[in-house]
Motif scaffolding. Sequence first.
Motif, short mmCIF file in Angstrom:
data_model
loop_
_atom_site.label_atom_id
_atom_site.label_comp_id
_atom_site.label_asym_id
_atom_site.label_seq_id
_atom_site.Cartn_x
_atom_site.Cartn_y
_atom_site.Cartn_z
N PRO A 1 0.93 -1.36 0.08
CA PRO A 1 -0.12 -0.03 0.25
C PRO A 1 0.89 1.02 -0.13
N ASN A 2 0.42 2.23 -0.46
CA ASN A 2 0.89 3.65 -0.64
C ASN A 2 0.13 4.28 0.41
N SER A 3 0.76 6.13 0.67
CA SER A 3 0.05 6.58 1.67
C SER A 3 -1.37 6.24 1.38
N LYS A 4 -2.21 6.33 0.61
CA LYS A 4 -3.20 6.21 -0.04
C LYS A 4 -4.37 5.80 0.06
N GLY A 5 -3.61 4.21 0.55
CA GLY A 5 -3.87 2.69 1.26
C GLY A 5 -3.77 2.06 -0.28
N GLU A 6 -3.46 3.01 -1.21
CA GLU A 6 -3.85 2.46 -2.97
C GLU A 6 -2.75 0.90 -2.63
N MET A 7 -3.09 -0.27 -3.61
CA MET A 7 -1.52 -1.28 -4.09
C MET A 7 -1.28 -0.83 -5.40
N TYR A 8 0.06 -1.23 -4.84
CA TYR A 8 1.05 -1.84 -6.30
C TYR A 8 0.40 -2.16 -7.53
N ASP A 9 -0.34 -2.95 -7.20
CA ASP A 9 -1.05 -3.29 -8.67
C ASP A 9 -0.48 -4.54 -9.16
N TYR A 10 -1.12 -6.03 -9.53
CA TYR A 10 -0.85 -6.38 -10.29
C TYR A 10 -0.36 -6.07 -11.83
N ASP A 11 -0.61 -5.24 -12.19
CA ASP A 11 -0.52 -4.80 -13.66
C ASP A 11 0.33 -3.85 -13.97
N ARG A 12 0.91 -2.58 -12.69
CA ARG A 12 1.76 -2.38 -13.17
C ARG A 12 3.59 -3.30 -12.23
N LEU A 13 3.26 -4.21 -11.54
CA LEU A 13 4.16 -5.15 -11.85
C LEU A 13 4.09 -5.62 -13.29
N ARG A 14 3.49 -6.08 -13.89
CA ARG A 14 3.76 -7.14 -15.10
C ARG A 14 3.92 -6.15 -16.13
N ASN A 15 4.06 -4.63 -16.18
CA ASN A 15 4.25 -3.40 -16.99
C ASN A 15 5.94 -2.96 -16.39
N LEU A 16 6.13 -3.01 -15.42
CA LEU A 16 7.69 -3.07 -14.95
C LEU A 16 8.45 -4.12 -15.07
N ILE A 17 7.43 -5.60 -14.89
CA ILE A 17 8.89 -6.72 -15.55
C ILE A 17 8.77 -6.54 -16.84
N LEU A 18 8.23 -5.64 -18.15
CA LEU A 18 8.12 -6.37 -18.84
C LEU A 18 9.27 -5.31 -19.38
N GLU A 19 9.35 -4.31 -18.56
CA GLU A 19 10.21 -3.00 -19.40
C GLU A 19 11.15 -3.11 -19.24
N SER A 20 11.63 -4.55 -18.04
CA SER A 20 13.20 -4.55 -17.38
C SER A 20 13.56 -5.85 -17.51
N SER A 21 12.75 -6.00 -18.57
CA SER A 21 13.15 -7.87 -18.97
C SER A 21 14.57 -7.76 -19.53
N HIS A 22 14.77 -7.16 -20.24
CA HIS A 22 16.32 -6.89 -21.30
C HIS A 22 17.56 -6.73 -19.54
N LEU A 23 17.21 -7.06 -18.25
CA LEU A 23 17.83 -6.45 -17.26
C LEU A 23 18.67 -8.30 -16.60
N SER A 24 19.70 -7.99 -16.20
CA SER A 24 20.22 -9.39 -15.81
C SER A 24 18.54 -9.53 -14.37
N SER A 25 18.61 -10.78 -13.80
CA SER A 25 18.02 -11.51 -13.13
C SER A 25 18.13 -10.62 -11.57
N LYS A 26 19.29 -10.72 -11.35
CA LYS A 26 19.29 -8.86 -9.79
C LYS A 26 19.02 -8.12 -10.82
#
Length: 65
Positions: free
Chosen positions: A9-34
């Motif tokens: 949760p952020n300070s407003k009680g909103e969840m980070y969210d699975y869609d936000r997470l999925r998008n960040l993983i896709l954007e970061s896929s060129h990076l190493s696992s670490k």
Amino acid sequence: LSDGLPEAPNSKGEMYDYDRLRNLILESSHLSSKEIIETLIKSVDVWMEGKHNPDDITLVVTKKK
């Protein structure tokens, strides 16, 4: 991954969210696992504005070559 990251949760009680997470993983896929893990943790830390997550976060990144 555990639900601790996408449900962080952020300070407003909103969840980070699975869609936000999925998008960040896709954007970061060129990076190493670490680097992907570091990117995800940094992003959720910014989202939570430095506050402690009430849930644990477990991440495992594997990459197919």
